[in-house]
Design a protein around this motif. Structure first.
Motif, PDB file in Angstrom:
ATOM      1  N   PHE A 143       0.825  -1.213   0.000  1.00 55.65           N
ATOM      2  CA  PHE A 143       0.000   0.000   0.000  1.00 55.65           C
ATOM      3  C   PHE A 143       0.857   1.260   0.000  1.00 55.65           C
ATOM      4  CE2 PHE A 143      -2.177   3.438   2.263  1.00 55.65           C
ATOM      5  CZ  PHE A 143      -3.291   3.581   1.449  1.00 55.65           C
TER       6      PHE A 143
ATOM      7  N   SER B 288       0.547   3.796  -6.025  1.00 53.28           N
ATOM      8  CA  SER B 288      -0.489   4.819  -6.087  1.00 53.28           C
ATOM      9  C   SER B 288      -1.119   4.770  -7.468  1.00 53.28           C
ATOM     10  CB  SER B 288       0.088   6.209  -5.787  1.00 53.28           C
ATOM     11  OG  SER B 288      -0.954   7.168  -5.643  1.00 53.28           O
TER      12      SER B 288
ATOM     13  N   VAL C  63      -2.323   1.990 -12.009  1.00 50.93           N
ATOM     14  CA  VAL C  63      -1.590   1.716 -10.777  1.00 50.93           C
ATOM     15  C   VAL C  63      -0.099   1.835 -11.067  1.00 50.93           C
ATOM     16  CG1 VAL C  63      -1.135   0.055  -8.947  1.00 50.93           C
ATOM     17  CG2 VAL C  63      -3.409   0.178  -9.962  1.00 50.93           C
TER      18      VAL C  63
ATOM     19  N   ARG D 168      -4.824  -2.642  -6.941  1.00 42.14           N
ATOM     20  CA  ARG D 168      -5.900  -1.654  -7.023  1.00 42.14           C
ATOM     21  C   ARG D 168      -6.923  -1.886  -5.903  1.00 42.14           C
ATOM     22  NH1 ARG D 168      -7.152   1.303 -11.490  1.00 42.14           N
ATOM     23  NH2 ARG D 168      -5.844  -0.090 -12.738  1.00 42.14           N
TER      24      ARG D 168
ATOM     25  N   LYS E  83      -5.481  -0.686  -2.579  1.00 45.24           N
ATOM     26  CA  LYS E  83      -5.529   0.772  -2.443  1.00 45.24           C
ATOM     27  C   LYS E  83      -6.936   1.231  -2.077  1.00 45.24           C
ATOM     28  CE  LYS E  83      -2.573   3.200  -3.040  1.00 45.24           C
ATOM     29  NZ  LYS E  83      -1.455   3.667  -2.162  1.00 45.24           N
TER      30      LYS E  83
ATOM     31  N   TRP F 150      -8.042   3.198   1.335  1.00 39.72           N
ATOM     32  CA  TRP F 150      -8.571   4.553   1.159  1.00 39.72           C
ATOM     33  C   TRP F 150      -9.901   4.705   1.883  1.00 39.72           C
ATOM     34  CZ3 TRP F 150      -7.568   5.070  -4.836  1.00 39.72           C
ATOM     35  CH2 TRP F 150      -6.214   5.372  -5.040  1.00 39.72           C
TER      36      TRP F 150
ATOM     37  N   ASP G 295      -0.772   9.382  -3.002  1.00 43.97           N
ATOM     38  CA  ASP G 295      -2.238   9.354  -2.999  1.00 43.97           C
ATOM     39  C   ASP G 295      -2.804  10.746  -2.723  1.00 43.97           C
ATOM     40  OD1 ASP G 295      -2.054   6.585  -3.297  1.00 43.97           O
ATOM     41  OD2 ASP G 295      -2.335   6.200  -1.152  1.00 43.97           O
TER      42      ASP G 295
END
Length: 573
Positions: A132, A136, A143, A172, A175, A179, A188
Motif C-alpha cells: 500500500f 499509487s 496503478v 488496485r 488501495k 482509502w 495518494d
C-alpha cells in the motif's frame, strides 16, 4: 543583498509579474534570486490576510531560502505567507481538510508511509497489503510504483504482451480498501488533491484568493499530477506564478518527476520567461566540460571572479574496486597540491550507488532483512533498544511505543489519534513508566538478532505485553550493528554522500565515482555512444548534478579503461 544581483537577476526580482518561468543553469544563483524576490515582495506587501506561497521539493531547499532571508536581509516569513514543500502545501490546504469528500472515508485522512511514518501492512509474504505504501494511481488512473526498489515486489507488473498482470488488479483492490479506511500515502494525497480541485472548483478559487502569488523552486521536479494542481489554480484565478528550475538537474523520476513539463511551461510563457545562464559557482573549465553532457549549444559564462579563470581542467581516471583507497589518496593529494582545505564543507566524495559507500568505508553489502511481512514492529522494537544503547532515548521511546501499539493491536499503522487514545486509556504517567521499564528490561543488543528476539518475546510477555515476536524462518543470523549501524563516517576528513544528498550544495573539490551502469541498468558508455544527453536520460542528469558541484577541482572516477575512453570523448575532446 540586492546590490550583488546581476541585470538579469534584478529583472526577475523587481520587474517580472504574471506567469513566467526561470530556466537556470547550475551555480546561477537561482535560490539566491528566489530569496531576493521574496524579500522584495515581503517588504512591499499590503494584503493582511492574503500571502505568497514559496514552495520547493525538499526540506533542504526551502530551508536554504529561509536561511538566505534571515542571514542576508534580516527578514522572516510569517502569516499570511507560507514557505515549505509543494507536498506540505497540498496536504495543508487541499488534501487533509477536503480529502474525505472524495475518498469515501467519512473522516479526516491519515497520511502513512514515508515520510509520514512506517507502514507495516500484510500478514504473509505475498499479502498485497504490504504494498500500500509504495503504490499509487497515475493521472490516467493506472496503478504505479512509487519506490525505486522493485525487488520489493514478488510479481511482474505486466504480461508478455505488455498488458497489466492480474497482480495489478489486486494492488488496485488494496488501495481502494485502505482509502475507504482513511489511509493515504503522499502520492495518494497528490492524486486526490487534483481530483478535489477538479470536482470542487470553489476550493481552487479560495486557494487562489488566499495565495495570489506562488513561487515554485526546483520546478523541474514537478510531476504530472502536481503540474495539474498548479494548472487548476491558474484556471481558477491565480495570476502570479514564478517557476524556477533546470531540466538538466531533474533527478527524481522515481517520484514521477517530469522535467519536460517545466520545459512546456517555459515555452507556453516564453514571452515573459527568462534564462539565468551565468555560473557563479565554478571555473570556466568546469563549465566547458560539464556543458557537453547537456543539449546546450554553448557553456554558461563563469562569472565568479575568484575561480572563473582557475587553470585546472577536470580529469577522468579509472579506479579498482578492490583498491578504492588508492583513488581516494590520489584525489586528496590533488587537493593538497591545489591548496584546497580538506574538510566536510570544501571537499566531497560523491557517488550514484550506495555500494560505492560500502567500498569507501569497507562495509559489507547490506544484509537481506530478517523481518516478517506484517511484523515490522519487531524491527522497531529491536531498533529502539539499539538506539537507547547509543544514547538516543527520546527517539527510541517514540519508536517503541508505536511498535508496541501495532504489535498488541495487530495494526498496519499507528496514527497519532490512535496512539493518544491508547495512552489516555492506560493513563499518561503509567504509560510512560511502563514503556521506560520495557526499554530498560529488553536484552542488551550485544547478542545475535535471533537470540535477542527470543529473549525479548519472553520479557514482553512477562510485562503484560503478549506480542508474538518472530523472524523469517530462513533468515541469516546477524548482529545489531549489521542491521542498524549508521554508515555515515563522521571521522572522514571530507564529505561522503550520494549525488542526491549534495544536490544544491557547493564544494571546492569533488570526486564523483561512477559504476559501469546506472541504477536503472543502462551502461553509461552505451548512452554516451548513442549521443544521449541530460534531457534524454535521468542517469546522465544525476551524473551531471554531481559534476556541477565543485568550484575548482572535478575528478570523475570510472571502473574501466573502456568507460574512461567514452567519457573522455564526450567531455574532454
Amino acid at each position: 543583498m540586492f546590490d550583488s544581483l546581476s541585470h538579469v537577476q534584478r529583472t526577475i526580482v523587481f520587474d517580472k509579474n504574471g506567469l513566467f518561468a526561470v530556466k537556470a543553469c547550475p551555480g546561477s544563483g537561482k535560490t539566491y534570486t528566489t530569496a531576493a524576490r521574496l524579500a522584495h515582495k515581503l517588504s512591499n506587501w499590503q494584503l493582511p490576510s492574503r500571502g505568497i506561497a514559496v514552495l520547493s521539493f525538499t526540506n533542504v531547499a526551502w530551508h536554504e531560502i529561509r536561511k538566505m532571508l534571515v542571514q542576508n536581509l534580516g527578514m522572516t516569513i510569517n502569516y499570511p505567507h507560507h514557505l515549505g514543500t509543494l507536498d506540505s502545501f497540498i496536504n495543508k490546504f487541499i488534501f487533509l481538510p477536503f480529502g474525505h469528500l472524495i475518498m469515501g472515508c467519512g473522516k479526516r485522512p491519515i497520511l502513512v508511509g514515508e515520510p509520514h511514518g512506517t507502514w507495516s501492512g500484510g500478514n504473509y509474504d505475498r499479502d498485497y497489503d504490504q504494498y500500500f505504501d509504495c503504490t499509487s494511481f497515475s493521472i490516467t488512473e493506472g496503478v504505479i510504483s512509487t519506490t525505486t526498489d522493485f525487488k520489493r515486489f514478488h510479481f511482474k507488473w505486466r504480461k508478455q504482451d505488455g498488458s497489466e498482470s492480474g497482480h495489478v488488479d489486486r494492488l488496485r483492490e488494496t488501495k481502494l480498501k485502505y482509502w475507504r479506511q482513511g489511509y493515504a500515502t503522499q502520492a495518494d494525497a497528490n492524486y486526490f488533491s487534483l481530483k478535489i480541485l477538479d470536482k470542487y472548483p470553489y476550493i481552487a478559487r479560495s486557494i487562489a484568493m488566499r495565495f495570489p502569488e506562488l513561487i515554485i523552486d526546483e520546478a523541474q521536479d514537478t510531476s504530472e499530477i502536481q503540474m495539474g494542481i498548479i494548472n487548476k489554480l491558474i484556471e481558477n484565478g491565480l495570476e502570479n506564478i514564478m517557476l524556477v528550475g533546470d531540466p538538466d538537474q531533474a533527478i527524481f523520476e522515481w517520484n514521477d518527476a517530469r522535467p519536460d513539463l517545466f520545459n512546456d511551461k517555459f515555452r507556453e510563457w516564453e514571452e515573459n520567461s527568462i534564462i539565468l545562464d551565468e555560473n557563479r559557482r565554478s571555473s570556466q573549465n568546469i563549465c566547458n566540460v560539464t556543458c557537453k553532457l547537456t543539449s546546450r549549444g554553448s557553456p554558461p559564462a563563469a562569472v565568479n571572479e575568484t575561480v572563473k579563470d582557475y587553470g585546472y581542467v577536470p580529469e577522468i581516471i579509472c579506479y579498482e574496486q578492490d583498491n578504492i583507497q588508492s583513488t581516494l589518496d590520489y584525489f586528496i593529494h590533488l587537493c593538497e597540491q591545489h591548496q584546497v582545505d580538506i574538510c566536510h564543507e570544501k571537499v566531497a566524495v560523491i557517488f550514484r550507488s550506495k555500494s560505492i559507500q560500502n567500498l569507501i568505508q569497507n562495509q559489507p553489502e547490506q544484509l537481506e532483512n530478517p523481518w516478517v511481512v506484517g511484523k515490522y514492529f519487531v524491527r522497531d522494537i529491536a531498533k529502539s533498544k539499539y538506539m537507547v544503547e547509543k544514547g538516543n532515548v527520546i527517539e527510541a521511546f517514540c519508536l517503541i511505543e508505536k511498535a508496541l501499539y501495532k504489535g498488541l493491536h495487530r495494526k498496519s499503522y499507528c496514527s497519532t489519534n490512535e496512539l493518544d487514545s491508547w495512552i489516555y486509556a492506560r493513563g499518561f504517567i503509567r504509560h510512560r513508566q511502563e514503556i521506560m521499564h520495557i526499554l530498560r528490561c529488553l536484552p542488551s543488543p550485544n547478542s545475535s538478532i535471533i537470540e535477542w528476539v527470543k529473549q525479548a518475546s519472553d520479557i514482553l510477555r512477562g510485562n503484560n505485553m503478549p506480542i508474538r515476536m518472530n523472524l523469517k524462518p530462513d533468515c541469516v543470523d546477524c548482529n545489531f550493528d549489521e542491521l542498524f549501524k549508521i554508515t555515515e563516517d563522521s571521522s572522514a576528513r571530507f564529505r561522503i554522500g550520494t549525488v542526491h544528498t549534495v544536490k544544491g550544495e557547493t564544494f571546492d573539490a569533488v570526486l564523483l565515482i561512477l559504476r559501469e551502469k546506472g541504477a536503472q541498468g543502462a551502461f553509461y558508455r552505451t548512452m554516451l555512444s548513442r549521443g544521449l544527453n541530460t534531457l534524454d536520460d535521468e542517469e546522465l542528469r544525476i551524473a551531471y548534478v554531481g559534476m556541477t558541484r565543485p568550484r575548482k577541482l572535478l575528478v570523475i572516477a570510472v571502473p574501466s579503461e573502456q568507460s574512461r575512453a567514452v567519457w573522455e570523448r564526450k567531455l574532454l575532446y
